[in-house]
Scaffold this motif. Structure first.
Motif, PDB file in Angstrom:
ATOM      1  N   PHE A 113       1.249  -0.740  -0.178  1.00 37.90           N
ATOM      2  CA  PHE A 113       0.136  -0.140  -0.264  1.00 37.90           C
ATOM      3  C   PHE A 113       1.077   1.337  -0.208  1.00 37.90           C
ATOM      4  N   VAL A 134      -6.777  -5.967   2.718  1.00 38.42           N
ATOM      5  CA  VAL A 134      -8.217  -4.624   2.477  1.00 38.42           C
ATOM      6  C   VAL A 134      -7.922  -3.660   2.801  1.00 38.42           C
ATOM      7  N   LYS A 135      -6.839  -2.857   2.599  1.00 33.17           N
ATOM      8  CA  LYS A 135      -6.535  -2.107   2.530  1.00 33.17           C
ATOM      9  C   LYS A 135      -7.041  -1.634   1.472  1.00 33.17           C
ATOM     10  N   TYR A 160      -2.314 -10.089   3.545  1.00 34.45           N
ATOM     11  CA  TYR A 160      -4.135  -9.625   4.214  1.00 34.45           C
ATOM     12  C   TYR A 160      -4.341  -8.449   4.350  1.00 34.45           C
ATOM     13  N   VAL A 161      -3.228  -7.695   5.144  1.00 35.90           N
ATOM     14  CA  VAL A 161      -3.750  -6.260   6.215  1.00 35.90           C
ATOM     15  C   VAL A 161      -3.558  -5.148   4.605  1.00 35.90           C
TER      16      VAL A 161
END
Lengths: 259, 572
Positions: B538, B555-556, B551-552
């Motif tokens: 990100f 999601v972002k 995963y993090v």
């Protein structure tokens, strides 16, 4: 993690600094939570920490977005640049360890509880102190100057801002409840109170040490003056020259030297 | 087995490398563990990870090498600032703090993790570390050139040096040119980065991207008044800069008076605005001058030594546009810029230095990917977050079809890349033909600036069909080290991956073991030779390192497909 930030500050610069500090604080919390998720052996805790981390990342984006709106038409100033590396320098994250490796699970939960409740108090204070209203005012001011179309768009943005902010407060309440309940379940009453006091004190001290520019400046000033006085007599020898061409030495003896 | 450790720390992107026997087996950036981009603290977590994985002890580690000479580095800058102690007060003050916080404590920090004997702690000169990184990629070269190598190291400052040229012949290395702080091309360019509102060390790419939109209207003024190459020396006029006085701001009041106030956040949002044009013109002028200086110095050094086998390293070498201009100098027979020419990559060079100290020869090769260097979190909850998309074994075919229907796929596969560019193992990919998908990925998902295109990835056999290139530098395209010019048809059909100046930072895939190779084979069968490849992270975060990061980040970024170790998963 969350440091004590003075929300009574009211000048434009101080408000900007507050938004920036909130961004750093939320980002640091997100990082600490992610580390905890990776380091714990407990699956449920791991999942809880990831959810918490995602919330904190979301809040970071929110404050950065607010900061952008706040500074949209101002000239860039290095003081207001968000650079994640600064979390060390500003004392939000310790460069030697992550909290989960330092504390027991109970202590860690207590630490979170203390920090989250501090964050919640600060955010609530901000709401009361009309920080948001100020932004709205600024947005209104811009709207008067700019076209009607832009006016409507920005109005919508400020409504979203308030809605998002209320969501953020809900998240913080949830984090406080979860971590406080965990700590209360797992700690004796006395130890709970002791840890609560300890982490509040640590937060205050950390804030004082890493944020207080006056103290930092004074220490630096004294040390720098001493070193300058010591080195000043050598000034004429300091104009260093370097031979352009040389063979690079790979000798064992020379490679052990710092010079 | 004997080990040599290389360490880069305390400036930007701390990292650790490891030589096992005579081969590089690991390279880790501390930011991968901390998840804080550009982490510059001592790489404790990376070293701890290596210690546990390889059981490193005083018995099997023969040397641990720091990438610079801490006292030399400190004293040169301190002595410089002490010449005018009160004018350069802020620099002095920041230098004094380094006495108890930086490289001086290297030995102490290492021993906290691996209790090594003091005589195993070595220090490699900073620019030598960079130089020895650049020669590690000879195994990818098509043209060998001669045995003699001419190595250029250009960065902001390291050990007080800003620009060095080395001559290497087999196992001998000699320096033929050096420039000292404050005469720095790197700091000259980072000043405009700072002025244009970007973070130094990270925003230089953005200035480079922005430069293509402007005209170098200030170039003559800059060369006459600010910086030039005179009498075989870089000549810089410090009155335009503050980097020699103030660690918090690089440009001076005089700079502001001439170029105008710093931009506002909204200035770069509208590509047609006057403010955007002004910023682009300034970026273009500084880019022009940077290229001009590097070209002049390179030609001078080639003329002086007669060596045409060229290597570039140091932070400035990450300017792929400038590197491409140099690579196209007619006299050059072979040109190499390593995947990680900055400070992070210097950990490889430091270990290489240690290898020479012990074994009297250099290591000449290194992999592009380091296997199994990602850390699994302690709990395995992967399947709590992802579900298998298809139990059949045709995942690659399935992914190829998904790509062509406009999906964006996250890839996490085997070892991670050395440099700042994702080369297919930690990547986000999509179809290059679908402009709207590429734009969504670039601006909305990754939050990049609208004036920076994404990079295309292509099989080696298709390169000449779409881009102009030369075998003397083609190996650099394996790690996106250079830009090349796109052909007319490419500009028409793949607008999204070609910059406004017609250049493209293309990645060429040759290794059949790469998952990207298999994917490109499949998409080629379905009629598309080019995909888009951008790093799996990100905005302003390090590239993913384990499945939790995947995963993090997903999601972002609101992405759903993950190709994880050759299997396709859906995020729950």
């Amino acid at each position: 993690m969350f440091k004590n930030i003075d929300v009574r500050k009211s000048t434009h610069e101080q408000k900007t600094r507050t938004f920036l500090d909130f961004s750093y604080a939320e980002f640091s919390s997100a990082i600490e939570m992610l580390q905890a998720a990776k380091l714990t052996n407990n699956k449920n805790l791991s999942k809880g920490f990831i959810d918490h981390s995602l919330d904190e990342f979301k809040h970071t984006s929110f404050f950065l977005k607010s900061l952008d709106t706040f500074l949209a038409n101002e000239h860039y100033n290095n003081k207001y640049k968000f650079d994640t590396k600064f979390v060390y320098k500003l004392g939000f994250i310790n460069s030697n360890y992550f909290l989960f490796t330092r504390y027991t699970l109970e202590e860690f939960s207590m630490f979170i509880a203390v920090n989250e409740s501090q964050a919640l108090k600060l955010f609530t204070k901000i709401k009361k102190l009309n920080f948001i209203k100020d932004i709205k005012d600024q947005v209104f001011l811009d709207k008067i100057i700019s076209e009607e179309k832009e006016h409507l768009l920005l109005m919508k943005k400020s409504e979203n801002f308030i809605n998002e902010y209320n969501d953020l407060l809900k998240d913080e309440k949830k984090h406080v409840t979860l971590s406080t309940n965990f700590s209360k379940r797992n700690l004796t009453k006395f130890y709970y109170k002791f840890l609560n006091f300890k982490f509040l004190l640590i937060n205050k001290l950390r804030h004082l040490f890493s944020k207080n520019k006056k103290i930092n400046g004074l220490i630096n000033y004294i040390i720098s003056i001493i070193i300058i006085i010591l080195i000043y007599p050598l000034k004429r020898y300091l104009n260093e020259t370097e031979e352009t061409e040389k063979v690079i030495s790979f000798s064992n003896r020379k490679s052990k030297l710092m010079l | 087995m004997k080990y040599i450790i290389g360490v880069s720390a305390f400036y930007y992107e701390s990292s650790v490398s490891l030589i096992e026997g005579d081969k590089f087996v690991e390279f880790l950036k501390e930011e991968s563990f901390t998840r804080i981009k550009g982490t510059n603290v001592f790489p404790k977590l990376s070293l701890q990870f290596l210690k546990e994985k390889y059981n490193l002890t005083d018995n099997n580690v023969v040397a641990c090498v720091f990438y610079e000479k801490p006292f030399l580095s400190w004293s040169r800058l301190t002595f410089f600032s002490m010449q005018k102690p009160f004018k350069r007060w802020k620099i002095n003050s920041s230098q004094f703090k380094k006495i108890w916080a930086g490289g001086f404590l290297f030995s102490y920090f290492v021993k906290q993790i691996i209790p090594l004997k003091t005589n195993k702690i070595l220090y490699s000169p900073h620019h030598v570390s960079h130089a020895l990184t650049s020669t590690l990629y000879d195994n990818y070269k098509k043209t060998n050139g001669s045995d003699s190598k001419l190595i250029f190291v250009v960065d902001g400052v390291g050990d007080g040096e800003t620009f060095s040229i080395f001559k290497m012949n087999k196992s001998n290395l000699s320096r033929i040119y050096v420039d000292l702080f404050p005469n720095s091309i790197g700091l000259f360019y980072s000043t405009v980065t700072d002025y244009l509102g970007f973070n130094i060390n990270e925003g230089e790419f953005k200035v480079m991207g922005l430069s293509a939109y402007g005209k170098p209207v200030h170039k003559d003024f800059i060369l006459e008044n600010i910086i030039n190459w005179k009498n075989n020396k870089i000549d810089i006029n410090l009155s335009w800069f503050d980097f020699d006085k103030n660690p918090e701001r690089s440009y001076s009041q005089k700079f502001l008076n001439y170029f105008g106030n710093t931009r506002s956040k909204s200035d770069l949002t509208n590509l047609l605005s006057v403010d955007f044009r002004k910023c682009a013109d300034i970026a273009s002028s500084f880019q022009f001058v940077l290229e001009y200086l590097l070209l002049e110095i390179t030609k001078w050094a080639i003329y002086k030594t007669g060596i045409k086998n060229i290597y570039f390293s140091g932070g400035v070498s990450q300017n792929s546009l400038a590197m491409s201009k140099i690579a196209n100098i007619n006299e050059i027979q072979s040109f190499t810029v390593p995947p990680s020419p900055g400070d992070a990559g210097a950990a490889l060079g430091a270990a290489n230095f240690g290898y020479h100290v012990i074994y009297k020869q250099f290591v000449n090769s290194t992999p592009l990917f380091f296997s199994n260097n990602f850390k699994f979190p302690k709990t395995n909850i992967f399947l709590d977050y992802f579900e298998s998309f298809d139990k059949l074994n045709n995942n690659i075919k399935k992914v190829a079809k998904l790509l062509l229907t406009g999906e964006i796929i996250c890839i996490f596969d085997s070892g991670s890349e050395t440099g700042p560019r994702s080369l297919g193992n930690r990547s986000l990919i999509c179809d290059a033909k679908q402009t709207s998908v590429v734009e969504t990925l670039n601006y909305k998902i990754k939050g990049r600036e609208s004036y920076r295109p994404l990079a295309p990835v292509i099989l080696k056999k298709h390169l000449k069909k779409y881009f102009n290139s030369d075998t003397k530098y083609e190996h650099n395209l394996l790690w996106m080290g250079l830009t090349v010019k796109a052909k007319k048809e490419t500009i028409l059909n793949f607008k999204s991956c070609v910059h406004i100046d017609g250049s493209s930072r293309v990645q060429v895939v040759l290794d059949q073991n790469l998952i990207l190779y298999q994917l490109l084979q499949e998409t080629t069968k379905l009629g598309n030779d080019i995909l888009i490849n951008t790093s799996f992270n990100f905005s302003d975060e390090p590239i993913v390192f384990d499945y939790m990061d995947c995963y993090v980040s997903m999601v972002k970024m609101q992405l759903k497909y993950l190709l994880y170790n050759e299997k396709l998963y859906l995020r729950k």
